[in-house]
Design a protein around this motif. Sequence first.
Motif, PDB file in Angstrom:
ATOM      1  N   GLN A 292       0.843  -1.201   0.000  1.00 39.53           N
ATOM      2  CA  GLN A 292       0.000   0.000   0.000  1.00 39.53           C
ATOM      3  C   GLN A 292       0.878   1.250   0.000  1.00 39.53           C
ATOM      4  N   VAL A 293       0.413   2.310  -0.656  1.00 35.80           N
ATOM      5  CA  VAL A 293       1.141   3.575  -0.700  1.00 35.80           C
ATOM      6  C   VAL A 293       0.423   4.587   0.179  1.00 35.80           C
ATOM      7  N   SER A 294       1.165   5.230   1.049  1.00 32.67           N
ATOM      8  CA  SER A 294       0.572   6.194   1.978  1.00 32.67           C
ATOM      9  C   SER A 294       0.122   7.463   1.267  1.00 32.67           C
ATOM     10  N   GLU A 295      -0.695   8.236   1.963  1.00 35.34           N
ATOM     11  CA  GLU A 295      -0.929   9.613   1.554  1.00 35.34           C
ATOM     12  C   GLU A 295       0.362  10.384   1.805  1.00 35.34           C
ATOM     13  N   VAL A 296       0.408  11.644   1.447  1.00 38.13           N
ATOM     14  CA  VAL A 296       1.601  12.457   1.713  1.00 38.13           C
ATOM     15  C   VAL A 296       1.722  12.669   3.225  1.00 38.13           C
ATOM     16  N   ILE A 297       2.862  12.303   3.766  1.00 37.52           N
ATOM     17  CA  ILE A 297       3.113  12.393   5.205  1.00 37.52           C
ATOM     18  C   ILE A 297       4.141  13.487   5.482  1.00 37.52           C
ATOM     19  N   GLU A 298       3.833  14.354   6.418  1.00 34.51           N
ATOM     20  CA  GLU A 298       4.778  15.411   6.809  1.00 34.51           C
ATOM     21  C   GLU A 298       5.570  14.974   8.026  1.00 34.51           C
ATOM     22  N   SER A 299       6.879  15.170   7.991  1.00 34.80           N
ATOM     23  CA  SER A 299       7.745  14.888   9.137  1.00 34.80           C
ATOM     24  C   SER A 299       8.651  16.088   9.362  1.00 34.80           C
ATOM     25  N   ASP A 300       9.546  15.969  10.322  1.00 33.92           N
ATOM     26  CA  ASP A 300      10.500  17.047  10.578  1.00 33.92           C
ATOM     27  C   ASP A 300      11.480  17.222   9.422  1.00 33.92           C
ATOM     28  N   PHE A 301      11.548  16.239   8.517  1.00 29.19           N
ATOM     29  CA  PHE A 301      12.522  16.279   7.434  1.00 29.19           C
ATOM     30  C   PHE A 301      11.923  16.712   6.103  1.00 29.19           C
ATOM     31  N   GLY A 302      10.609  16.732   6.025  1.00 28.29           N
ATOM     32  CA  GLY A 302       9.982  17.107   4.772  1.00 28.29           C
ATOM     33  C   GLY A 302       8.690  16.349   4.562  1.00 28.29           C
ATOM     34  N   TYR A 303       8.415  15.997   3.299  1.00 28.00           N
ATOM     35  CA  TYR A 303       7.174  15.298   2.949  1.00 28.00           C
ATOM     36  C   TYR A 303       7.518  13.965   2.298  1.00 28.00           C
ATOM     37  N   HIS A 304       6.739  12.934   2.638  1.00 25.91           N
ATOM     38  CA  HIS A 304       7.052  11.580   2.211  1.00 25.91           C
ATOM     39  C   HIS A 304       5.858  10.873   1.582  1.00 25.91           C
ATOM     40  N   LEU A 305       6.173   9.980   0.663  1.00 24.82           N
ATOM     41  CA  LEU A 305       5.296   8.876   0.299  1.00 24.82           C
ATOM     42  C   LEU A 305       5.979   7.636   0.858  1.00 24.82           C
ATOM     43  N   ILE A 306       5.214   6.745   1.469  1.00 27.92           N
ATOM     44  CA  ILE A 306       5.790   5.572   2.132  1.00 27.92           C
ATOM     45  C   ILE A 306       5.091   4.315   1.633  1.00 27.92           C
ATOM     46  N   THR A 307       5.863   3.265   1.467  1.00 22.60           N
ATOM     47  CA  THR A 307       5.273   1.959   1.208  1.00 22.60           C
ATOM     48  C   THR A 307       5.992   0.929   2.065  1.00 22.60           C
ATOM     49  N   VAL A 308       5.261  -0.099   2.451  1.00 22.67           N
ATOM     50  CA  VAL A 308       5.824  -1.199   3.245  1.00 22.67           C
ATOM     51  C   VAL A 308       6.008  -2.396   2.331  1.00 22.67           C
ATOM     52  N   THR A 309       7.213  -2.950   2.325  1.00 21.71           N
ATOM     53  CA  THR A 309       7.499  -4.086   1.451  1.00 21.71           C
ATOM     54  C   THR A 309       7.574  -5.413   2.198  1.00 21.71           C
ATOM     55  N   GLU A 310       7.709  -5.345   3.528  1.00 21.55           N
ATOM     56  CA  GLU A 310       7.804  -6.574   4.316  1.00 21.55           C
ATOM     57  C   GLU A 310       7.463  -6.265   5.767  1.00 21.55           C
ATOM     58  N   ARG A 311       6.908  -7.242   6.458  1.00 19.63           N
ATOM     59  CA  ARG A 311       6.553  -7.066   7.866  1.00 19.63           C
ATOM     60  C   ARG A 311       6.980  -8.307   8.641  1.00 19.63           C
ATOM     61  N   LYS A 312       7.701  -8.091   9.741  1.00 20.20           N
ATOM     62  CA  LYS A 312       8.112  -9.187  10.605  1.00 20.20           C
ATOM     63  C   LYS A 312       7.373  -9.088  11.939  1.00 20.20           C
ATOM     64  N   PRO A 313       6.373  -9.944  12.141  1.00 20.22           N
ATOM     65  CA  PRO A 313       5.612  -9.885  13.403  1.00 20.22           C
ATOM     66  C   PRO A 313       6.509 -10.189  14.592  1.00 20.22           C
ATOM     67  N   GLY A 314       6.203  -9.549  15.703  1.00 18.89           N
ATOM     68  CA  GLY A 314       6.960  -9.805  16.919  1.00 18.89           C
ATOM     69  C   GLY A 314       6.311 -10.896  17.747  1.00 18.89           C
ATOM     70  N   LYS A 315       6.639 -10.899  19.021  1.00 19.02           N
ATOM     71  CA  LYS A 315       6.116 -11.895  19.948  1.00 19.02           C
ATOM     72  C   LYS A 315       5.184 -11.218  20.942  1.00 19.02           C
ATOM     73  N   ALA A 316       3.974 -11.773  21.072  1.00 17.34           N
ATOM     74  CA  ALA A 316       2.985 -11.193  21.988  1.00 17.34           C
ATOM     75  C   ALA A 316       3.536 -11.142  23.409  1.00 17.34           C
ATOM     76  N   VAL A 317       3.293 -10.035  24.089  1.00 15.81           N
ATOM     77  CA  VAL A 317       3.766  -9.872  25.465  1.00 15.81           C
ATOM     78  C   VAL A 317       2.701  -9.135  26.270  1.00 15.81           C
TER      79      VAL A 317
END
Length: 304
Positions: free
Chosen positions: A243-268
């Motif tokens: 999925q491609v994000s909407e335009v995101i503002e950060s302290d560094f500027g403006y971004h488009l972001i996409t996630v290519t992989e996700r590693k689930p953690g361990k429930a705690v």
Amino acid sequence: MNRMIATICILLGLAVHGQSAEITVASVNGDAITLRELDAVLAQSPPSLTPLTNAQKRRQKLETVAVLVDEKLIRQFLIQQAIPVEPAEVSKQFAALEATLKEQGKTMPGYLREAGLTEERIRENFRMMLQLAKFIDTQITEEKLKAYHAENRDFFEQTTVRTSHVVIRAGEQATPEERQKAKTKLQELRAEILAKKLTFADAARQHSQCPSAPKGGDIGFVNRKWQVDEAYAKAAFALEIGQVSEVIESDFGYHLITVTERKPGKAVKYEEISREVRDCYETEIRQLLLAQLRKKAKVEITLP
């Protein structure tokens, strides 16, 4: 003394008495930060493995001035709050410092000479450290901590995501027109990516103002907190893979972001990491406080 308070102690402890007749490198709401204060903090830094260029020395000084500005803002805030601290509480902290120095084969007089401080200033630093701890305690309840744990489950379970981004820089000095131009450009790129006229990687290679551009914007795996800008991380962890994000503002500027992989953690469970949750929540409170103080403050940097 928990991790957050130890950090505050370091920040407060590095400062030395300002001298009105000395060179001023910054002022915070009219209170001066002197060159002597700056030099005292720089003296605590470990030596560089390679000689620094003039530009690197300048950057190091500016970054240190920023730390001292934050320290000054905290001091001013605590003075206004006037949170009571018993002298015995300060003496307990001072005695603990003496014991630690003794274990290290050091003496208090030697430490004071090395740090450029006086016993009076050390005690004042401890008093303000304790004031800050008391203020933070007033902001915390068990309900808030449990809610914070639930809201940041990805972080506490150590889930990570691999992200790529297209960034157009827009610093504090950027004009409204420059900001709008950056957002518009990214909105146009997003439309092209969604229409499959352009791949995300190609958009990054052609337009991103980041060293990651040649790699298609890939910045590797990131944690939910403390590793990248909060706005960036929050947006990234809300995305599905591809999925491609909407335009995101950060302290560094403006971004488009996409996630290519996700590693689930361990429930705690919250009960298993309640101390860690509190430490993180305390850090967030301090960061929020500083952000609020910075917005209201009149800060002038006059570093020669």
